[in-house]
Design a protein around this motif. Structure first.
Motif, short mmCIF file in Angstrom:
data_model
loop_
_atom_site.label_atom_id
_atom_site.label_comp_id
_atom_site.label_asym_id
_atom_site.label_seq_id
_atom_site.Cartn_x
_atom_site.Cartn_y
_atom_site.Cartn_z
N THR A 71 39.95 0.31 2.12
CA THR A 71 39.16 1.08 1.16
C THR A 71 38.95 0.29 -0.13
N ARG A 72 39.85 -0.62 -0.43
CA ARG A 72 39.64 -1.55 -1.54
C ARG A 72 40.46 -2.80 -1.28
N THR A 73 39.99 -3.90 -1.84
CA THR A 73 40.74 -5.15 -1.74
C THR A 73 40.92 -5.78 -3.12
N GLU A 74 40.60 -5.02 -4.15
CA GLU A 74 40.82 -5.47 -5.52
C GLU A 74 41.09 -4.26 -6.40
N ASP A 75 41.26 -4.47 -7.69
CA ASP A 75 41.64 -3.40 -8.61
C ASP A 75 40.40 -2.59 -8.99
N ARG A 76 40.02 -1.64 -8.13
CA ARG A 76 38.86 -0.79 -8.38
C ARG A 76 39.23 0.65 -8.05
N TYR A 77 38.47 1.59 -8.63
CA TYR A 77 38.79 3.01 -8.48
C TYR A 77 37.71 3.72 -7.68
N ASP A 78 38.12 4.54 -6.73
CA ASP A 78 37.29 5.55 -6.08
C ASP A 78 38.11 6.83 -6.06
#
Length: 285
Positions: free
Chosen positions: A83-90
């Motif tokens: 769902t993510r592979t870096e420092d991001r928000y969902d």
């Protein structure tokens, strides 16, 4: 359909690509066609740190674990999405939507627990929507390996109110990997990280052994140098009721219709597309 995911190191429809950090469209055909697809969810991210303790952030621990477990599972032959592979928000709702569009067979979410007071609680725990389900059996298998690894056993617990368990359409489990404000749990996490990762992967492998890959067929209706053109064609096809996707075939974006289990079905789909005015080519996947 895989509208919000990317396979690790390979452009396949938008998660972040672990290799480049770029948003890429992934190809549902190369991932949905087999039943070995796992979606790993590192909890929190971006402005949402999750739980924290002495400068340590849950979002960092979960991402580290997800990438390491994913690599371990890929090496064993599984297909893995993130769902993510870096420092991001969902938001949790967005995470569930990403999962549902991914075509993944299973959803595994990684968290760190936290107690009201430091060093009061410890242990690993699996949270599921409902007991006596496939998700619960997966959670039990992972939890058992983590207990054998060294964590205290807090069992498998129903949590039907959690969005990522309630809104996902595939079996979903949320793993609490020790307490972030427990020094002994953090010591296990940090000093024996590789063994912990192996324990999680072993639990997945025991609960969900690999199945042989089946050959599938689709009908290619176009090759485009620009992704926007391919996406326009995909949307046009879906408006006509076809299942369509965009697949990266360097240096072009291929628009593929269908994922048929037999060549005969693919040829019947090809004939239907030709009658609708498309130039076609049957391809194997």
């Amino acid at each position: 359909m895989l509208r919000n995911c990317v396979r690790r190191f390979k452009v396949c429809n938008p998660l972040m690509s672990e290799g480049t950090g770029e948003l890429k469209w992934a190809c549902p055909l190369c991932s949905i066609v087999n039943s070995n697809l796992r979606l790993l969810h590192p909890a929190h991210g971006g402005y949402d740190n999750g739980a924290s303790f002495n400068g340590r952030k849950e979002k960092d621990d979960t991402l580290q674990v997800a990438l390491a477990v994913g690599k371990r599972l890929e090496d064993a032959g599984y297909n893995v999405l993130y769902t993510r592979t870096e420092d991001r928000y969902d938001s949790p709702f967005e995470k569930a939507q990403i999962a549902n569009r991914s075509g993944a067979d299973y959803f595994i979410s990684f968290h760190r627990n936290s107690g009201e007071n430091p060093n009061t609680y410890s242990g690993t725990q699996a949270l599921v929507y409902e007991a006596n389900t496939e998700a619960a059996r997966l959670g039990e298998a992972i939890n058992k390996e983590l207990v054998d690894f060294g964590f205290k056993d807090l069992g498998v617990v129903e949590r039907p109110g959690l969005v990522v368990l309630r809104r996902t359409q595939m079996p979903a489990v949320l793993m609490e990997l020790g307490f972030i404000n427990n020094e002994a749990d953090n010591q296990l996490f940090d000093q024996q990280f590789d063994k912990m990762v192996d324990a999680i992967a072993t639990g997945v492998e025991k609960a969900l052994p690999l199945k042989p890959k089946a050959r599938n067929y689709g009908v290619q209706v176009g090759l485009y140098r620009y992704e926007s053109n391919a996406e326009y064609m995909r949307e046009q096809l879906e408006d006509q009721g076809y299942f369509a996707s965009v697949r990266w075939e360097a240096p072009y974006y291929a628009v593929i219709v269908g994922r048929e289990s037999s060549l005969e079905d693919a040829m019947a789909l090809q004939e239907q597309l030709r009658q609708d005015g498309y130039d076609t080519l049957v391809v194997s996947m």
